[in-house]
Design a protein around this motif. Structure first.
Motif, PDB file in Angstrom:
ATOM      1  N   ARG A 171       0.832  -1.214   0.000  1.00 30.53           N
ATOM      2  CA  ARG A 171       0.000   0.000   0.000  1.00 30.53           C
ATOM      3  C   ARG A 171       0.862   1.257   0.000  1.00 30.53           C
ATOM      4  O   ARG A 171       0.547   2.238  -0.677  1.00 30.53           O
TER       5      ARG A 171
ATOM      6  N   LYS B 216       0.817   4.024  -2.917  1.00 32.24           N
ATOM      7  CA  LYS B 216       0.599   5.443  -2.621  1.00 32.24           C
ATOM      8  C   LYS B 216       1.663   6.302  -3.301  1.00 32.24           C
ATOM      9  O   LYS B 216       1.332   7.251  -4.011  1.00 32.24           O
TER      10      LYS B 216
ATOM     11  N   GLU C 114      -5.090   0.185   8.240  1.00 29.65           N
ATOM     12  CA  GLU C 114      -6.172   1.173   8.268  1.00 29.65           C
ATOM     13  C   GLU C 114      -5.696   2.516   7.697  1.00 29.65           C
ATOM     14  O   GLU C 114      -6.404   3.148   6.910  1.00 29.65           O
ATOM     15  N   ASN C 115      -4.511   2.957   8.097  1.00 26.17           N
ATOM     16  CA  ASN C 115      -3.973   4.247   7.635  1.00 26.17           C
ATOM     17  C   ASN C 115      -3.829   4.307   6.118  1.00 26.17           C
ATOM     18  O   ASN C 115      -3.948   5.380   5.535  1.00 26.17           O
TER      19      ASN C 115
ATOM     20  N   LYS D 218      -5.652   2.362   3.936  1.00 25.59           N
ATOM     21  CA  LYS D 218      -6.764   1.590   3.361  1.00 25.59           C
ATOM     22  C   LYS D 218      -7.195   2.120   1.991  1.00 25.59           C
ATOM     23  O   LYS D 218      -7.687   1.363   1.164  1.00 25.59           O
ATOM     24  N   SER D 219      -6.982   3.391   1.724  1.00 29.92           N
ATOM     25  CA  SER D 219      -7.372   3.910   0.412  1.00 29.92           C
ATOM     26  C   SER D 219      -6.410   3.449  -0.692  1.00 29.92           C
ATOM     27  O   SER D 219      -6.661   3.713  -1.870  1.00 29.92           O
ATOM     28  N   TYR D 220      -5.368   2.707  -0.321  1.00 29.44           N
ATOM     29  CA  TYR D 220      -4.428   2.181  -1.310  1.00 29.44           C
ATOM     30  C   TYR D 220      -4.463   0.657  -1.390  1.00 29.44           C
ATOM     31  O   TYR D 220      -3.497   0.025  -1.807  1.00 29.44           O
ATOM     32  N   LYS D 221      -5.616   0.083  -1.021  1.00 30.43           N
ATOM     33  CA  LYS D 221      -5.816  -1.356  -1.219  1.00 30.43           C
ATOM     34  C   LYS D 221      -5.792  -1.643  -2.714  1.00 30.43           C
ATOM     35  O   LYS D 221      -6.144  -0.779  -3.519  1.00 30.43           O
TER      36      LYS D 221
ATOM     37  N   SER E 226      -6.999  -2.730  -6.222  1.00 32.13           N
ATOM     38  CA  SER E 226      -8.368  -2.643  -6.777  1.00 32.13           C
ATOM     39  C   SER E 226      -8.714  -3.847  -7.590  1.00 32.13           C
ATOM     40  O   SER E 226      -7.944  -4.654  -7.949  1.00 32.13           O
TER      41      SER E 226
END
Length: 178
Positions: A107, A111, A170-171, A173-176, A178
């Protein structure tokens, strides 16, 4: 004409064998550890997790065109080993966390790549440095994790790392994937 290039570079020589891709709901099982060889060569080694990430990309022959990069976290079953006489659920959790750490650093890589690598030219200029830096951070973290927990034996440290790893997932998570 578009040129397609796919590269699979693994941080732990995950080149052959059955791969499991990291998912939030997917958890390792002892049956996933299929190697017959303890490549850690220690009498006290209970298990060894071979994991890391792979990446691939598609780029145009025009270096100013957009590039698409895919980064996935993988566990290599045929290079992951267990001592069937010593395994238990607690050790499996410790090994799962190694896989989770690989996802954390995947992740982080996603990022930075998303922020800095937009074109083929950016890839040529920045990717290798980003990759190598994050690879070193990943390797250092994995060593510290095993060292400070004594491979999971020190329960208090293991609990602390479980918390740290969950927070990092969690920190980022927007970079899981796709």
């Amino acid at each position: 004409m578009k040129g397609i290039f796919v590269a699979c570079f693994l941080i732990t020589n995950v080149l052959f064998g059955q791969k499991i891709y990291w998912t939030e709901s997917g958890k390792l099982k002892w049956s996933n550890f299929k190697s017959k060889i303890n490549n850690q060569r220690g009498e006290n080694v209970v298990a060894y997790t071979n994991c890391g990430w792979i990446y691939s990309y598609v780029r145009s022959s025009n270096p100013k065109s957009a590039i698409k990069i895919k980064i996935e976290t993988v566990f290599n079953e045929n290079k992951s080993w267990k001592d069937v006489k010593k395994i238990n659920d607690y050790v499996l959790l410790h090994e799962q966390k190694h896989f989770d750490v690989a996802e954390v650093f995947s992740r982080k890589l996603r990022k930075e790549v998303a922020e800095k690598v937009k074109t083929g030219m950016d890839f040529d200029k920045y990717f290798k440095e980003i990759y190598n830096r994050i690879l070193k951070e990943y390797q250092d973290f994995q060593r510290a994790y095993d060292g400070e927990t004594k491979n999971g034996i020190i329960e208090e440290k293991q609990s602390e790392y479980n918390r740290i790893i969950a927070e990092e997932l969690e920190n980022f998570k927007s970079y899981k994937a796709s």
